[in-house]
Design an enzyme around this catalytic site. Structure first.
Site, mmCIF file in Angstrom:
data_model
loop_
_atom_site.group_PDB
_atom_site.id
_atom_site.type_symbol
_atom_site.label_atom_id
_atom_site.label_comp_id
_atom_site.label_asym_id
_atom_site.label_seq_id
_atom_site.Cartn_x
_atom_site.Cartn_y
_atom_site.Cartn_z
ATOM 1 N N GLY A 125 0.872 -1.086 0.049
ATOM 2 C CA GLY A 125 0.026 -0.071 -0.063
ATOM 3 C C GLY A 125 0.716 1.259 0.066
ATOM 4 O O GLY A 125 0.506 2.271 -0.881
ATOM 5 N N LEU A 142 7.958 -18.104 -10.083
ATOM 6 C CA LEU A 142 9.306 -17.540 -9.667
ATOM 7 C C LEU A 142 9.648 -18.533 -8.406
ATOM 8 O O LEU A 142 10.937 -18.910 -8.571
ATOM 9 C CB LEU A 142 8.822 -16.256 -8.853
ATOM 10 C CG LEU A 142 8.642 -14.984 -10.055
ATOM 11 C CD1 LEU A 142 8.161 -13.663 -9.228
ATOM 12 C CD2 LEU A 142 9.866 -14.798 -10.914
ATOM 13 N N CYS A 147 5.463 -13.563 0.499
ATOM 14 C CA CYS A 147 4.454 -14.133 -0.678
ATOM 15 C C CYS A 147 4.571 -15.317 -1.148
ATOM 16 O O CYS A 147 3.651 -16.259 -1.335
ATOM 17 C CB CYS A 147 4.458 -13.297 -1.995
ATOM 18 S SG CYS A 147 4.139 -11.588 -1.226
ATOM 19 N N SER A 169 -4.315 -6.627 -2.665
ATOM 20 C CA SER A 169 -3.817 -7.830 -1.756
ATOM 21 C C SER A 169 -3.775 -8.960 -2.672
ATOM 22 O O SER A 169 -4.570 -9.119 -3.641
ATOM 23 C CB SER A 169 -4.745 -8.313 -0.731
ATOM 24 O OG SER A 169 -4.776 -7.318 0.196
HETATM 25 P P1 NAI Z 1 1.925 -5.564 5.203
HETATM 26 O O1 NAI Z 1 1.367 -6.392 6.558
HETATM 27 O O2 NAI Z 1 2.735 -4.923 5.314
HETATM 28 O O3 NAI Z 1 0.544 -4.486 5.124
HETATM 29 C C1 NAI Z 1 -0.832 -4.870 5.652
HETATM 30 C C2 NAI Z 1 -1.578 -3.513 6.327
HETATM 31 O O4 NAI Z 1 -2.995 -3.747 6.358
HETATM 32 C C3 NAI Z 1 -1.113 -3.477 7.812
HETATM 33 O O5 NAI Z 1 -0.341 -2.347 7.803
HETATM 34 C C4 NAI Z 1 -2.263 -3.548 8.669
HETATM 35 O O6 NAI Z 1 -2.374 -3.036 9.801
HETATM 36 C C5 NAI Z 1 -3.540 -3.212 7.575
HETATM 37 N N1 NAI Z 1 -4.705 -3.794 7.625
HETATM 38 C C6 NAI Z 1 -5.202 -5.066 7.949
HETATM 39 N N2 NAI Z 1 -6.526 -5.023 8.003
HETATM 40 C C7 NAI Z 1 -6.853 -3.516 7.952
HETATM 41 C C8 NAI Z 1 -8.094 -3.177 7.938
HETATM 42 N N3 NAI Z 1 -9.502 -3.848 8.056
HETATM 43 N N4 NAI Z 1 -8.215 -1.857 7.838
HETATM 44 C C9 NAI Z 1 -7.125 -0.816 7.765
HETATM 45 N N5 NAI Z 1 -6.074 -1.575 7.427
HETATM 46 C C10 NAI Z 1 -5.873 -2.944 7.480
HETATM 47 O O7 NAI Z 1 1.419 -6.395 4.044
HETATM 48 P P2 NAI Z 1 1.839 -6.253 2.534
HETATM 49 O O8 NAI Z 1 3.231 -6.820 2.419
HETATM 50 O O9 NAI Z 1 1.679 -4.820 2.204
HETATM 51 O O10 NAI Z 1 0.815 -7.103 1.853
HETATM 52 C C11 NAI Z 1 -0.326 -6.984 1.492
HETATM 53 C C12 NAI Z 1 -1.074 -7.662 0.310
HETATM 54 O O11 NAI Z 1 -0.391 -7.584 -0.774
HETATM 55 C C13 NAI Z 1 -0.831 -9.208 0.797
HETATM 56 O O12 NAI Z 1 -2.060 -9.897 0.274
HETATM 57 C C14 NAI Z 1 0.185 -9.556 -0.018
HETATM 58 O O13 NAI Z 1 0.208 -11.075 -0.356
HETATM 59 C C15 NAI Z 1 0.231 -8.739 -1.088
HETATM 60 N N6 NAI Z 1 1.497 -8.682 -1.837
HETATM 61 C C16 NAI Z 1 2.546 -8.247 -1.306
HETATM 62 C C17 NAI Z 1 3.716 -8.196 -1.747
HETATM 63 C C18 NAI Z 1 5.112 -7.818 -0.792
HETATM 64 O O14 NAI Z 1 6.187 -7.926 -1.623
HETATM 65 N N7 NAI Z 1 5.020 -7.475 0.212
HETATM 66 C C19 NAI Z 1 3.909 -8.024 -3.298
HETATM 67 C C20 NAI Z 1 2.518 -8.472 -3.907
HETATM 68 C C21 NAI Z 1 1.548 -8.516 -3.216
#
Ligand code: NAI
Length: 480
Positions: A13, A223, A272, A127
């Protein structure tokens, strides 16, 4: 002015919205999160995640058209386009435990959108989610719609941590999936218009919803499979005297295969790969495709095998015991240029060595002491929940200390294990390190970063994944 709100201020995000805001000055972008500490960090000079180039991008647009807030409902209700980029961890209990995606956070975000919306919205899945999630989300939204129209799009994110900003500025492709109805096509076009500010048109692919959802899982599975393939070869190289770097170079020269993502290592990590493959396996099983599920499961099995094999190499080389011996751990992040430790192979290697009663001194340039202690005490999969919902460990692990630099971590150590490919590990003063270590001094290079010959000349016994074995190691069994 178009308003975008992104729910979830994490690794995806934060950077994605910052790059949208920078490239689209006419769009207001607000990133919201339930974690107050995360939002405060985004609003400070100390961003909550480390990503090269991120600071500069955020600095240019924060306060101009990029905002971070905990006032989720206000910004969701005002937005035209809502990205949802919340955690989708692996379920730890109930139906599908250990494999299926836990969509609790997604569902609560969708219900909140339904509750607070007063105008039509485009809801974008950012996500990574199981195929058909859009359908479930659509049901939640439309059953509570109060006459408001929602269009759900799937716009999976392909950025890689460590190169996120570069990947976002020049993506190989942007994928947008949506309904093939007039309203669906209009929504796809609206999101296309956002990306078209900086992404060439031919790089924006549009598909139906299910293809977009599945493409993300498929891309990660492919990958990870490449890494497990080269890692499987690395075991065979060690057994036969071949050199895995030479093999990958020769293999990668085939233009059908290509040279990228062919480095042997202690194993893949990150939030991931494993999660997405488990998810894929579960979907295959639910669809009665046991053979397909087993095929993908093997990618994870080889990854686990590689981590075990590494631990066994360390223990067997050091007279079959590391009990009470200090081992310097170089790197804890799952790869260089990130502070992210989710599913890092270092966690399993450290736990394996601690299981044999080693004393560990861990150094990583970007991971905090608190994070390392947390990771070593946390149960599998707990790391993928919002930070304030993760169980806190009352105490750290006794046999673990955290070092300020590589020299402190290696002082009086019997061995060094290189577990992250940080550039600085290539240029350490290994002579100085050798002089301050116990003898015989071992280096176990899980990332193939050191110059093996140079280290052997200094006097180290060196193990480097997939390379011809040091004579010392030749007769030591290391099969997992
Ligand atoms: P993250 O854990 O860094 O961020 C997720 C955020 O969402 C957290 O800060 C959390 O507090 C917040 N959150 C959860 N429920 C919430 C709600 N109901 N309202 C408001 N905020 C809420 O996770 P990340 O790495 O950003 O991953 C997010 C998604 O993207 C996952 O599905 C992941 O599989 C996918 N993704 C991740 C990648 C990566 O490199 N980290 C790359 C591509 C996709």
């Amino acid at each position: 002015m178009v308003k975008i709100c992104c729910i979830g201020a994490g690794y995806v995000g934060g950077p994605t919205m910052a790059v949208i805001a920078l490239n689209c000055p006419s769009i207001e972008v607000v990133v919201v999160d339930i974690s107050v500490t995360r939002i405060s960090a985004w609003n400070s000079d100390q961003l909550p995640i480390y990503e090269p180039g991120l600071n500069e991008v955020v600095k240019q647009c924060k306060g101009r058209n990029l905002f971070f807030s905990t006032d989720i409902e206000k910004h969701v209700s005002e937005a035209d386009i809502i990205f949802v980029s919340v955690n989708t961890p692996t379920k730890t209990r109930g139906l599908g435990a250990g494999k299926a995606a836990d969509l609790t956070y997604w569902e609560s975000a969708a219900r909140m959108i339904a509750d607070v919306s007063k105008s039509n919205k485009i809801v974008v899945e950012k996500s990574t989610v199981p195929v058909k999630t859009a359908e479930a989300i659509e049901r939640i939204l439309t059953h509570n719609s109060k006459g408001i129209k929602y269009q759900i799009l799937s716009n999976p994110e392909f950025l890689a941590e460590g190169t996120a900003i570069q990947d976002l500025f020049k993506p190989d492709r942007v994928l947008i999936g949506g309904r093939e109805t007039p309203d669906g096509l209009k929504a796809i076009q609206a999101l296309k218009d956002v990306y078209a500010h900086w992404v060439p048109e031919d790089r924006i692919i549009t598909t139906n919803l299910w293809s977009a959802e599945l493409s993300k899982l498929a891309a990660n599975a492919f990958l990870a499979q490449r890494i497990s393939s080269v890692n499987a070869m690395s075991a065979l190289c060690e057994a036969t005297g071949a050199d895995v770097s030479q093999v990958s170079h020769a293999v990668g020269k085939d233009s059908r295969i290509g040279p990228k993502f062919l480095n042997a290592s202690v194993g893949f990590g990150g939030s991931c790969f494993q999660k997405d493959i488990l998810n894929l396996v579960y979907i295959c099983e639910c669809n009665g495709l046991a053979e397909v599920a087993n095929y993908w499961k093997q990618v994870i099995k080889v990854n686990d095998y590689q981590k075990n094999r590494f631990v066994n190499r360390v223990v067997s080389s050091m007279f079959n015991t590391v009990s009470g011996k200090k081992i310097g751990i170089m790197g804890f992040a799952f790869k260089k240029d990130t502070g992210d430790t989710r599913e890092t192979p270092a966690m399993d290697v450290c736990k394996g060595l601690l299981g044999d009663k080693a004393r560990l001194s861990i150094y990583d340039p970007q991971v905090t002491a608190d994070q390392i202690q947390r990771d070593l005490t946390m149960n599998k999969f707990d790391w993928d929940h919002p930070i304030h919902l993760q169980p806190m460990s009352p105490t750290g692990v006794k046999q673990v200390s955290i070092a300020w630099d590589a020299y402190e971590a290696s002082k009086d150590a019997h061995a060094l294990c290189i577990l992250t490919e940080w550039d600085e590990f290539k240029t350490l003063d290994y002579r100085r390190i050798f002089d301050n270590m116990q003898k015989p001094a071992f280096v176990f290079d899980g990332r193939n970063v050191v110059n093996v010959e140079m280290l052997r000349d200094i006097g180290f016994i060196v193990y480097s994944i997939g390379k011809p074995l040091d004579p010392w190691l030749k007769n030591m069994p290391a099969v997992a």
